[in-house]
Design a protein around this motif. Sequence first.
Motif, PDB file in Angstrom:
ATOM      1  N   LEU A 152      13.086   6.262  41.538  1.00 41.24           N
ATOM      2  CA  LEU A 152      14.117   5.744  40.775  1.00 41.24           C
ATOM      3  C   LEU A 152      13.690   5.851  39.255  1.00 41.24           C
ATOM      4  O   LEU A 152      12.843   5.907  38.808  1.00 41.24           O
ATOM      5  CB  LEU A 152      14.181   4.247  41.115  1.00 41.24           C
ATOM      6  CG  LEU A 152      14.943   3.626  42.334  1.00 41.24           C
ATOM      7  CD1 LEU A 152      14.700   2.072  42.414  1.00 41.24           C
ATOM      8  CD2 LEU A 152      16.081   4.220  42.628  1.00 41.24           C
ATOM      9  N   SER A 153      14.707   5.984  38.524  1.00 42.83           N
ATOM     10  CA  SER A 153      14.593   6.000  37.052  1.00 42.83           C
ATOM     11  C   SER A 153      14.737   4.700  36.461  1.00 42.83           C
ATOM     12  O   SER A 153      15.344   3.796  36.980  1.00 42.83           O
ATOM     13  CB  SER A 153      15.961   7.066  36.387  1.00 42.83           C
ATOM     14  OG  SER A 153      15.987   6.634  35.160  1.00 42.83           O
ATOM     15  N   ALA A 154      13.945   4.514  35.497  1.00 43.19           N
ATOM     16  CA  ALA A 154      13.890   3.103  34.825  1.00 43.19           C
ATOM     17  C   ALA A 154      15.122   2.587  34.491  1.00 43.19           C
ATOM     18  O   ALA A 154      15.623   1.361  34.798  1.00 43.19           O
ATOM     19  CB  ALA A 154      13.018   3.552  33.634  1.00 43.19           C
ATOM     20  N   LEU A 155      16.090   3.452  33.982  1.00 47.19           N
ATOM     21  CA  LEU A 155      17.522   2.909  33.782  1.00 47.19           C
ATOM     22  C   LEU A 155      18.074   2.320  34.867  1.00 47.19           C
ATOM     23  O   LEU A 155      18.715   1.307  34.651  1.00 47.19           O
ATOM     24  CB  LEU A 155      18.410   4.318  33.350  1.00 47.19           C
ATOM     25  CG  LEU A 155      18.064   4.538  31.760  1.00 47.19           C
ATOM     26  CD1 LEU A 155      19.056   5.692  31.426  1.00 47.19           C
ATOM     27  CD2 LEU A 155      18.614   3.223  30.907  1.00 47.19           C
ATOM     28  N   GLN A 156      17.749   2.966  36.184  1.00 45.75           N
ATOM     29  CA  GLN A 156      18.568   2.364  37.376  1.00 45.75           C
ATOM     30  C   GLN A 156      18.279   1.050  37.461  1.00 45.75           C
ATOM     31  O   GLN A 156      19.200   0.225  38.223  1.00 45.75           O
ATOM     32  CB  GLN A 156      18.238   3.062  38.392  1.00 45.75           C
ATOM     33  CG  GLN A 156      18.854   4.520  38.531  1.00 45.75           C
ATOM     34  CD  GLN A 156      18.552   5.571  39.694  1.00 45.75           C
ATOM     35  OE1 GLN A 156      17.484   5.950  39.609  1.00 45.75           O
ATOM     36  NE2 GLN A 156      19.366   5.411  40.604  1.00 45.75           N
ATOM     37  N   LEU A 157      17.049   0.332  37.089  1.00 40.84           N
ATOM     38  CA  LEU A 157      16.765  -1.141  37.175  1.00 40.84           C
ATOM     39  C   LEU A 157      17.977  -1.842  36.391  1.00 40.84           C
ATOM     40  O   LEU A 157      17.980  -3.130  36.695  1.00 40.84           O
ATOM     41  CB  LEU A 157      15.486  -1.268  36.847  1.00 40.84           C
ATOM     42  CG  LEU A 157      14.354  -0.687  37.417  1.00 40.84           C
ATOM     43  CD1 LEU A 157      12.983  -1.380  37.203  1.00 40.84           C
ATOM     44  CD2 LEU A 157      14.447  -0.097  38.701  1.00 40.84           C
ATOM     45  N   SER A 158      18.504  -1.264  35.600  1.00 41.68           N
ATOM     46  CA  SER A 158      19.595  -2.306  34.887  1.00 41.68           C
ATOM     47  C   SER A 158      21.026  -2.300  35.492  1.00 41.68           C
ATOM     48  O   SER A 158      21.902  -2.753  34.914  1.00 41.68           O
ATOM     49  CB  SER A 158      19.490  -1.768  33.289  1.00 41.68           C
ATOM     50  OG  SER A 158      19.906  -0.458  33.256  1.00 41.68           O
ATOM     51  N   ASP A 159      21.121  -1.393  36.377  1.00 40.75           N
ATOM     52  CA  ASP A 159      22.319  -1.218  37.318  1.00 40.75           C
ATOM     53  C   ASP A 159      22.266  -2.603  38.096  1.00 40.75           C
ATOM     54  O   ASP A 159      21.846  -2.426  39.161  1.00 40.75           O
ATOM     55  CB  ASP A 159      22.334   0.336  38.082  1.00 40.75           C
ATOM     56  CG  ASP A 159      23.560   0.325  38.899  1.00 40.75           C
ATOM     57  OD1 ASP A 159      24.349  -0.710  38.911  1.00 40.75           O
ATOM     58  OD2 ASP A 159      23.870   1.472  39.406  1.00 40.75           O
ATOM     59  N   SER A 160      23.292  -3.402  37.856  1.00 36.21           N
ATOM     60  CA  SER A 160      23.414  -4.506  38.442  1.00 36.21           C
ATOM     61  C   SER A 160      23.977  -4.588  39.873  1.00 36.21           C
ATOM     62  O   SER A 160      23.745  -5.495  40.659  1.00 36.21           O
ATOM     63  CB  SER A 160      23.858  -5.660  37.627  1.00 36.21           C
ATOM     64  OG  SER A 160      25.421  -5.282  37.244  1.00 36.21           O
ATOM     65  N   SER A 161      24.643  -3.648  40.193  1.00 38.70           N
ATOM     66  CA  SER A 161      25.180  -3.454  41.514  1.00 38.70           C
ATOM     67  C   SER A 161      24.541  -2.389  42.218  1.00 38.70           C
ATOM     68  O   SER A 161      24.752  -2.090  43.589  1.00 38.70           O
ATOM     69  CB  SER A 161      26.719  -3.043  41.472  1.00 38.70           C
ATOM     70  OG  SER A 161      26.742  -1.902  40.712  1.00 38.70           O
ATOM     71  N   LEU A 162      23.416  -1.979  41.801  1.00 38.99           N
ATOM     72  CA  LEU A 162      22.431  -1.209  42.681  1.00 38.99           C
ATOM     73  C   LEU A 162      22.009  -1.697  43.938  1.00 38.99           C
ATOM     74  O   LEU A 162      22.069  -0.902  44.971  1.00 38.99           O
ATOM     75  CB  LEU A 162      21.333  -0.319  41.896  1.00 38.99           C
ATOM     76  CG  LEU A 162      20.810   0.737  42.507  1.00 38.99           C
ATOM     77  CD1 LEU A 162      21.565   2.006  42.977  1.00 38.99           C
ATOM     78  CD2 LEU A 162      19.608   1.192  41.653  1.00 38.99           C
ATOM     79  N   ILE A 163      21.651  -2.831  43.870  1.00 41.12           N
ATOM     80  CA  ILE A 163      21.040  -3.592  45.176  1.00 41.12           C
ATOM     81  C   ILE A 163      22.165  -3.497  46.259  1.00 41.12           C
ATOM     82  O   ILE A 163      21.672  -3.346  47.402  1.00 41.12           O
ATOM     83  CB  ILE A 163      20.398  -5.179  44.895  1.00 41.12           C
ATOM     84  CG1 ILE A 163      19.437  -4.988  43.664  1.00 41.12           C
ATOM     85  CG2 ILE A 163      20.135  -5.716  45.987  1.00 41.12           C
ATOM     86  CD1 ILE A 163      17.869  -4.353  44.566  1.00 41.12           C
ATOM     87  N   ASP A 164      23.333  -4.034  45.840  1.00 39.02           N
ATOM     88  CA  ASP A 164      24.280  -3.966  46.757  1.00 39.02           C
ATOM     89  C   ASP A 164      24.521  -2.700  47.280  1.00 39.02           C
ATOM     90  O   ASP A 164      24.900  -2.650  48.582  1.00 39.02           O
ATOM     91  CB  ASP A 164      25.763  -4.470  46.087  1.00 39.02           C
ATOM     92  CG  ASP A 164      25.487  -6.353  46.070  1.00 39.02           C
ATOM     93  OD1 ASP A 164      24.832  -6.764  46.850  1.00 39.02           O
ATOM     94  OD2 ASP A 164      26.344  -6.965  45.184  1.00 39.02           O
ATOM     95  N   PHE A 165      24.512  -1.584  46.657  1.00 38.68           N
ATOM     96  CA  PHE A 165      24.583  -0.294  47.019  1.00 38.68           C
ATOM     97  C   PHE A 165      23.648   0.257  48.008  1.00 38.68           C
ATOM     98  O   PHE A 165      24.156   0.504  49.099  1.00 38.68           O
ATOM     99  CB  PHE A 165      24.699   0.689  45.471  1.00 38.68           C
ATOM    100  CG  PHE A 165      25.156   2.065  46.218  1.00 38.68           C
ATOM    101  CD1 PHE A 165      26.044   2.589  46.060  1.00 38.68           C
ATOM    102  CD2 PHE A 165      23.783   2.902  46.332  1.00 38.68           C
ATOM    103  CE1 PHE A 165      26.382   3.867  46.660  1.00 38.68           C
ATOM    104  CE2 PHE A 165      23.967   4.039  46.689  1.00 38.68           C
ATOM    105  CZ  PHE A 165      25.264   4.644  46.909  1.00 38.68           C
ATOM    106  N   ILE A 166      22.658  -0.228  47.826  1.00 36.99           N
ATOM    107  CA  ILE A 166      21.316  -0.008  48.563  1.00 36.99           C
ATOM    108  C   ILE A 166      21.406  -0.556  50.048  1.00 36.99           C
ATOM    109  O   ILE A 166      21.284   0.068  51.220  1.00 36.99           O
ATOM    110  CB  ILE A 166      19.973  -0.447  47.952  1.00 36.99           C
ATOM    111  CG1 ILE A 166      19.824   0.681  46.823  1.00 36.99           C
ATOM    112  CG2 ILE A 166      18.820  -0.233  48.869  1.00 36.99           C
ATOM    113  CD1 ILE A 166      18.550   0.268  45.869  1.00 36.99           C
ATOM    114  N   LYS A 167      21.994  -2.072  49.792  1.00 36.23           N
ATOM    115  CA  LYS A 167      21.957  -2.427  50.894  1.00 36.23           C
ATOM    116  C   LYS A 167      23.239  -2.139  51.825  1.00 36.23           C
ATOM    117  O   LYS A 167      23.192  -1.781  53.080  1.00 36.23           O
ATOM    118  CB  LYS A 167      22.579  -4.046  50.856  1.00 36.23           C
ATOM    119  CG  LYS A 167      22.725  -4.993  51.903  1.00 36.23           C
ATOM    120  CD  LYS A 167      22.787  -6.457  51.630  1.00 36.23           C
ATOM    121  CE  LYS A 167      22.876  -7.310  52.806  1.00 36.23           C
ATOM    122  NZ  LYS A 167      22.853  -6.640  54.380  1.00 36.23           N
ATOM    123  N   THR A 168      24.305  -1.518  51.367  1.00 35.42           N
ATOM    124  CA  THR A 168      25.348  -0.876  51.992  1.00 35.42           C
ATOM    125  C   THR A 168      24.887   0.555  52.918  1.00 35.42           C
ATOM    126  O   THR A 168      25.286   0.744  53.837  1.00 35.42           O
ATOM    127  CB  THR A 168      26.636  -0.678  51.046  1.00 35.42           C
ATOM    128  OG1 THR A 168      26.793  -1.740  50.403  1.00 35.42           O
ATOM    129  CG2 THR A 168      27.793   0.018  51.974  1.00 35.42           C
TER     130      THR A 168
END
Length: 273
Positions: free
Chosen positions: A118-134
Amino acid sequence: RAKKLGRNQICYFAEEMQAKFIERYQIEANLLGALKRNEFVLHYQPVYPTDGKQVIGFEALIRWNFQNTLLFPDSFIEIAECSRVIFELGRWVITQAIAQVAYWNAKHNKTLSVSINLSALQLSDSSLIDFIKTVIDTYQFPARLIEFELTETALLEHDNQSIAFMSELNKLGCRIALDDFGSGFSSVAHLQNFPIDTVKLDQSLMFVCHETKTLALIKGLAAMLHSLDLNIVAEGIENTESMLLCQQLNIQRMQGYYFSKPLDVKTIEAKVL
Ligand code: C2E
Ligand code: MG
Ligand code: MG
Ligand code: MG
């Protein structure tokens, strides 16, 4: 220096500099379209346990088929970060890697793990966790077999946000690895301040593990990480010597050219699975 090398060399350097300039410009201009044109591919580097016998998982590493050359991530990830393409690209990597290893596990009745950078910037993507869960739900992939790799820059740049993000990943059941530890400004404090499961010892350490000071450093780090109950992965295992050292130190996982380079899907299927 240029004077010593003579005129031809000066011309050569100028051309090379221009080539680099054009390349960066071209990379920037083509990056977003590349995703639509399906030009990215993932290669997979096999990961081995301490005994070095059976592959236990893969690290997904991105490449770009750019105008007949296979570009490596060091030449475009940073540009993808600057141009924000990294968010979309990062999601593509997650989906692709999980889908691929889910397929292999189903086909061969295995429980291979997948490591995703993961790139550091991706940690600021607030919907990434939901995306991963999907993605996990879609492919019915066990979250415990997914490890996300973060470098220390990711932790330095966005402190609180990073911890929150990592906790969410933990809640999903995914593991977190601290990549490239022992290169640059590694801080021991990170090991207790962030919810990480695994530490990847940087390949620069393994390359010179025969040198007295490096050897002492690796031994000390391994002892410390063991006592913190962290899993250790050694990267850049290129020879028998460094492989034996890992075994001697009970390092849980190993990666490197000694075992295998990162390989494309076809080669993994033909030679590794
Ligand atoms: P990394 O995550 O630390 O990956 C290890 C790098 O070392 C890879 O280079 C791998 O091909 C190389 N390597 C593995 N074993 C050996 C060895 O025994 N000897 C030597 N000399 N090299 C070895 P690669 O694939 O060029 O990737 C470079 C970096 O690009 C990665 O470093 C990672 O930080 C980043 N990266 C790769 N894929 C992605 C991705 O999908 N997303 C993001 N954000 N970054 C990525
Ligand atoms: Mg990595
Ligand atoms: Mg690394
Ligand atoms: Mg690296």
